[in-house]
Design a protein around this motif. Structure first.
Motif, PDB file in Angstrom:
ATOM      1  N   ALA A   1       0.832  -1.207   0.000  1.00  0.00           N
ATOM      2  CA  ALA A   1       0.000   0.000   0.000  1.00  0.00           C
ATOM      3  C   ALA A   1       0.861   1.249   0.000  1.00  0.00           C
ATOM      4  O   ALA A   1       0.535   2.266  -0.637  1.00  0.00           O
ATOM      5  N   LEU A   2       2.010   1.188   0.718  1.00  0.00           N
ATOM      6  CA  LEU A   2       2.903   2.332   0.741  1.00  0.00           C
ATOM      7  C   LEU A   2       3.536   2.566  -0.631  1.00  0.00           C
ATOM      8  O   LEU A   2       3.777   3.708  -1.044  1.00  0.00           O
ATOM      9  N   ARG A   3       3.776   1.471  -1.335  1.00  0.00           N
ATOM     10  CA  ARG A   3       4.399   1.599  -2.654  1.00  0.00           C
ATOM     11  C   ARG A   3       3.402   2.077  -3.708  1.00  0.00           C
ATOM     12  O   ARG A   3       3.706   2.937  -4.527  1.00  0.00           O
ATOM     13  N   SER A   4       2.180   1.468  -3.681  1.00  0.00           N
ATOM     14  CA  SER A   4       1.225   1.723  -4.772  1.00  0.00           C
ATOM     15  C   SER A   4       0.074   2.624  -4.384  1.00  0.00           C
ATOM     16  O   SER A   4      -0.728   3.028  -5.224  1.00  0.00           O
ATOM     17  N   GLY A   5      -0.077   2.871  -3.056  1.00  0.00           N
ATOM     18  CA  GLY A   5      -1.182   3.703  -2.606  1.00  0.00           C
ATOM     19  C   GLY A   5      -2.533   3.011  -2.700  1.00  0.00           C
ATOM     20  O   GLY A   5      -3.559   3.666  -2.898  1.00  0.00           O
ATOM     21  N   GLY A   6      -2.564   1.685  -2.540  1.00  0.00           N
ATOM     22  CA  GLY A   6      -3.826   0.936  -2.622  1.00  0.00           C
ATOM     23  C   GLY A   6      -4.693   1.132  -1.384  1.00  0.00           C
ATOM     24  O   GLY A   6      -4.330   1.852  -0.443  1.00  0.00           O
ATOM     25  N   ASP A   7      -5.853   0.427  -1.403  1.00  0.00           N
ATOM     26  CA  ASP A   7      -6.832   0.528  -0.299  1.00  0.00           C
ATOM     27  C   ASP A   7      -6.383  -0.371   0.845  1.00  0.00           C
ATOM     28  O   ASP A   7      -6.785  -1.526   0.934  1.00  0.00           O
ATOM     29  N   LEU A   8      -5.531   0.175   1.711  1.00  0.00           N
ATOM     30  CA  LEU A   8      -4.999  -0.639   2.810  1.00  0.00           C
ATOM     31  C   LEU A   8      -6.079  -1.053   3.801  1.00  0.00           C
ATOM     32  O   LEU A   8      -6.147  -2.239   4.173  1.00  0.00           O
ATOM     33  N   PRO A   9      -6.945  -0.150   4.288  1.00  0.00           N
ATOM     34  CA  PRO A   9      -7.966  -0.597   5.254  1.00  0.00           C
ATOM     35  C   PRO A   9      -8.833  -1.716   4.719  1.00  0.00           C
ATOM     36  O   PRO A   9      -9.158  -2.672   5.443  1.00  0.00           O
ATOM     37  N   GLY A  10      -9.233  -1.635   3.471  1.00  0.00           N
ATOM     38  CA  GLY A  10     -10.070  -2.680   2.890  1.00  0.00           C
ATOM     39  C   GLY A  10      -9.329  -4.002   2.811  1.00  0.00           C
ATOM     40  O   GLY A  10      -9.896  -5.069   3.069  1.00  0.00           O
ATOM     41  N   LYS A  11      -8.042  -3.939   2.445  1.00  0.00           N
ATOM     42  CA  LYS A  11      -7.244  -5.156   2.363  1.00  0.00           C
ATOM     43  C   LYS A  11      -7.057  -5.788   3.740  1.00  0.00           C
ATOM     44  O   LYS A  11      -7.133  -7.016   3.885  1.00  0.00           O
ATOM     45  N   ILE A  12      -6.803  -4.955   4.738  1.00  0.00           N
ATOM     46  CA  ILE A  12      -6.629  -5.473   6.097  1.00  0.00           C
ATOM     47  C   ILE A  12      -7.913  -6.146   6.578  1.00  0.00           C
ATOM     48  O   ILE A  12      -7.872  -7.219   7.199  1.00  0.00           O
ATOM     49  N   ARG A  13      -9.074  -5.510   6.296  1.00  0.00           N
ATOM     50  CA  ARG A  13     -10.355  -6.111   6.694  1.00  0.00           C
ATOM     51  C   ARG A  13     -10.548  -7.469   6.026  1.00  0.00           C
ATOM     52  O   ARG A  13     -11.031  -8.430   6.645  1.00  0.00           O
ATOM     53  N   GLU A  14     -10.171  -7.580   4.771  1.00  0.00           N
ATOM     54  CA  GLU A  14     -10.298  -8.844   4.029  1.00  0.00           C
ATOM     55  C   GLU A  14      -9.411  -9.922   4.644  1.00  0.00           C
ATOM     56  O   GLU A  14      -9.833 -11.064   4.840  1.00  0.00           O
ATOM     57  N   ILE A  15      -8.171  -9.533   4.966  1.00  0.00           N
ATOM     58  CA  ILE A  15      -7.233 -10.503   5.559  1.00  0.00           C
ATOM     59  C   ILE A  15      -7.748 -10.966   6.929  1.00  0.00           C
ATOM     60  O   ILE A  15      -7.732 -12.161   7.247  1.00  0.00           O
ATOM     61  N   GLU A  16      -8.214 -10.016   7.742  1.00  0.00           N
ATOM     62  CA  GLU A  16      -8.693 -10.369   9.085  1.00  0.00           C
ATOM     63  C   GLU A  16      -9.971 -11.196   9.014  1.00  0.00           C
ATOM     64  O   GLU A  16     -10.197 -12.079   9.858  1.00  0.00           O
TER      65      GLU A  16
END
Length: 536
Positions: free
Chosen positions: A317-332
């Motif tokens: 996310a730091l490299r590409s600026g993606g949707d980090l909160p959404g990704k974290i929710r998916e992983i959790e």
């Protein structure tokens, strides 16, 4: 010169000798120690026409303990099956200096290994009858003639003393001395009685030793896993409850089913040994509480991987600026799902199994060796997609193998005649009435009633057990619902299920072994397979 005996005396002696033979046969058959002791004393009284008597037994403390006391005139019956405790202290055989006490007749009999025949205690010299005289003063009784005989076992050890009091003349009822014939008959009886008593004590000791060995095996299983020890204790109890109910059933298929005391003991032993083969079952399989558990629960490794995946997502996310909160929710969300399915349950749906497989491919990662791998290994996927419970097919086979081991262990033992059915009773609790069970695929017709009882007991105990690592104990209604379905699909004996319901065996068992929250109000009409009892 010996005087010839009169015909009447000869006939009386012959009759008493025949009575003695009958007593000997009766003694050899008696199994209960208290009944055996009473039979010995009462028989001695009868063949000598004595008014009373006492049977003493040797203790380990060098004393004689009052075991049975009877007196017809005083209407006294103590000890044995009466339940009335004899309020007299044991008679010491040695004084405080360790010297033999010879003043008491019963002690003298032991020390000198001889019978003592006294015509009148009040005129006899050399013995202390002060206790007898005090007893007479208190009761108004008149203790006169005494016959005291040692009881010796086959090793010539004195194990007790038989003392009779006040022989009576059959014609007049007067108290007379015990005759020489009386003494010889009682000595013969005492010898037979001592052997019968020794044999019974030896059998009891062997049975106690045998049951202790069984308990030791179950303790070893319990020590391996606390989740199985209670099972080994509860299944025999429930089996006996159901078997007794079948015996008491005066209608239907079990109206002619009976069990003797030996049959009951045989079933008890089978129940205690029904899972003895589990002593060879690996503890990590028996105790597998979650799907990923081996020596430890591998879910912790997956938690670590999820944390690594979250770290990688943050870097990306730091490299590409993606949707980090959404990704974290998916992983959790995936992590919480894996944690949940790891617990195991009644039935895992195909959609959940497919989600496990998807997660396995969804998060590729590099293992500690640097190799790129699926998020879940093949073994982890296999375990996490177990459809019911926590065991894989292979692990279930390991568990199931315990019944083969149980049968082999039990069939290898040289069972006495009254226990020859133990392997069959114990080895059939995983068979099914339709022949689809294991290990031998027996059908209902090939199984004893006792083995079928144990099958129901084993299932019901497992359903309601509250000490399993992978599930909570079910309520009565939940357990009976499953048991009823087992009746309908040919798993358990339908007639025994009916007895189980009609006699409310489940309630008797629940009061003894279940937690209060498991004991709900059972609506029998709502239980699958339930049929009302026929009119009596």
């Amino acid at each position: 010169m010996n005087q010839p005996q009169s015909p009447a005396i000869s006939e009386d002696l012959l009759a008493r000798q025949e009575q003695l033979l009958g007593i000997g046969i009766a003694l050899s058959k008696e199994r209960d120690i208290n009944m055996l002791l009473e039979t010995i004393l009462i028989a001695a009284k009868n063949i000598t026409n004595a008014d009373g008597g006492t049977l003493y037994r040797m203790t380990d403390e060098n004393s004689l303990k009052f075991e049975i006391l009877r007196n017809d005139t005083l209407n006294t019956a103590m000890g044995g099956t009466t339940g009335v405790e004899i309020p007299f202290y044991p008679i010491n055989l040695y004084d405080k200096q360790g010297q033999p006490i010879n003043s008491m007749v019963v002690a003298y009999t032991v020390h000198h290994d001889t019978s003592v025949n006294i015509a009148d205690a009040y005129s006899e010299e050399g013995f202390d009858f002060s206790g007898t005289k005090n007893f007479d003063r208190k009761t108004g009784y008149r203790s006169k003639s005494f016959l005291t005989v040692p009881m010796k076992n086959h090793e010539n050890e004195i194990i007790g003393v038989l003392q009779l009091i006040n022989a009576k003349n059959l014609a007049t009822g007067d108290v007379v001395a015990f005759s020489g014939a009386d003494q010889r008959l009682v000595e013969s009886l005492a010898s037979q009685a001592a052997i019968a008593l020794t044999n019974r004590l030896l059998i009891n000791h062997l049975e106690t030793l045998f049951e202790s060995l069984i308990n030791m095996i179950n303790a070893a299983i319990d020590d391996k896993s606390p989740y199985t020890g209670g099972h080994c204790e509860r299944v025999p109890e429930l089996t006996m409850m159901l078997a007794e109910a079948a015996v008491d059933c005066a209608i239907g298929p079990f109206k002619d089913f009976t069990m003797s005391e030996r049959d009951r003991y045989e079933l008890k032993i089978a129940g205690l040994l029904h899972d003895c083969g589990k002593v060879t079952t690996p503890v990590h399989v028996v105790d597998k509480a979650t799907k990923l558990q081996t020596i430890f629960d591998r879910i912790e490794l997956l938690d670590t991987r999820f944390e690594l995946i979250k770290r990688d997502a943050e870097i990306e996310a730091l490299r590409s600026g993606g949707d980090l909160p959404g990704k974290i929710r998916e992983i959790e969300s995936d992590r919480d799902f894996i944690r949940q399915v790891n617990i195991g349950g009644e039935a895992m749906g195909e959609a959940d199994q497919e989600r496990v497989r998807t997660i396995s491919k969804k998060y590729p990662w590099r293992d500690p060796s640097g190799n790129k791998s699926d998020f879940l290994s093949e073994d982890e996927v296999k375990n996490l997609t177990i459809r019911a419970g926590t065991l894989t097919h292979e692990e279930r086979q390991v568990i199931n193998r315990h019944i083969d081991v149980t049968i082999r262990m039990l069939e290898a033992l040289p069972w006495p005649k009254h226990l020859t059915n133990v392997p069959e009773f114990a080895g059939g609790h995983h068979e099914r009435m339709d022949g689809k069970g294991y290990p031998r695929g027996l059908t209902r017709e090939q199984m004893s009633v006792q083995a079928r009882c144990m099958g129901i007991a084993d299932i019901f105990e497992a359903l309601t057990a509250k000490d399993r690592p992978y599930k909570k104990g079910k309520t009565l209604t939940e357990a009976l619902t499953i048991l009823g379905k087992f009746k309908l699909n040919g798993h358990i004996d339908p007639d025994l299920f009916d007895v189980f319901m009609w006699e409310k065996i489940y309630e008797k068992y629940a009061k003894q072994f279940l937690d209060p929250e498991q004991i709900d109000n059972v609506d029998c009409a709502g239980i699958p397979g339930y049929v009302p009892p026929p009119a009596r």
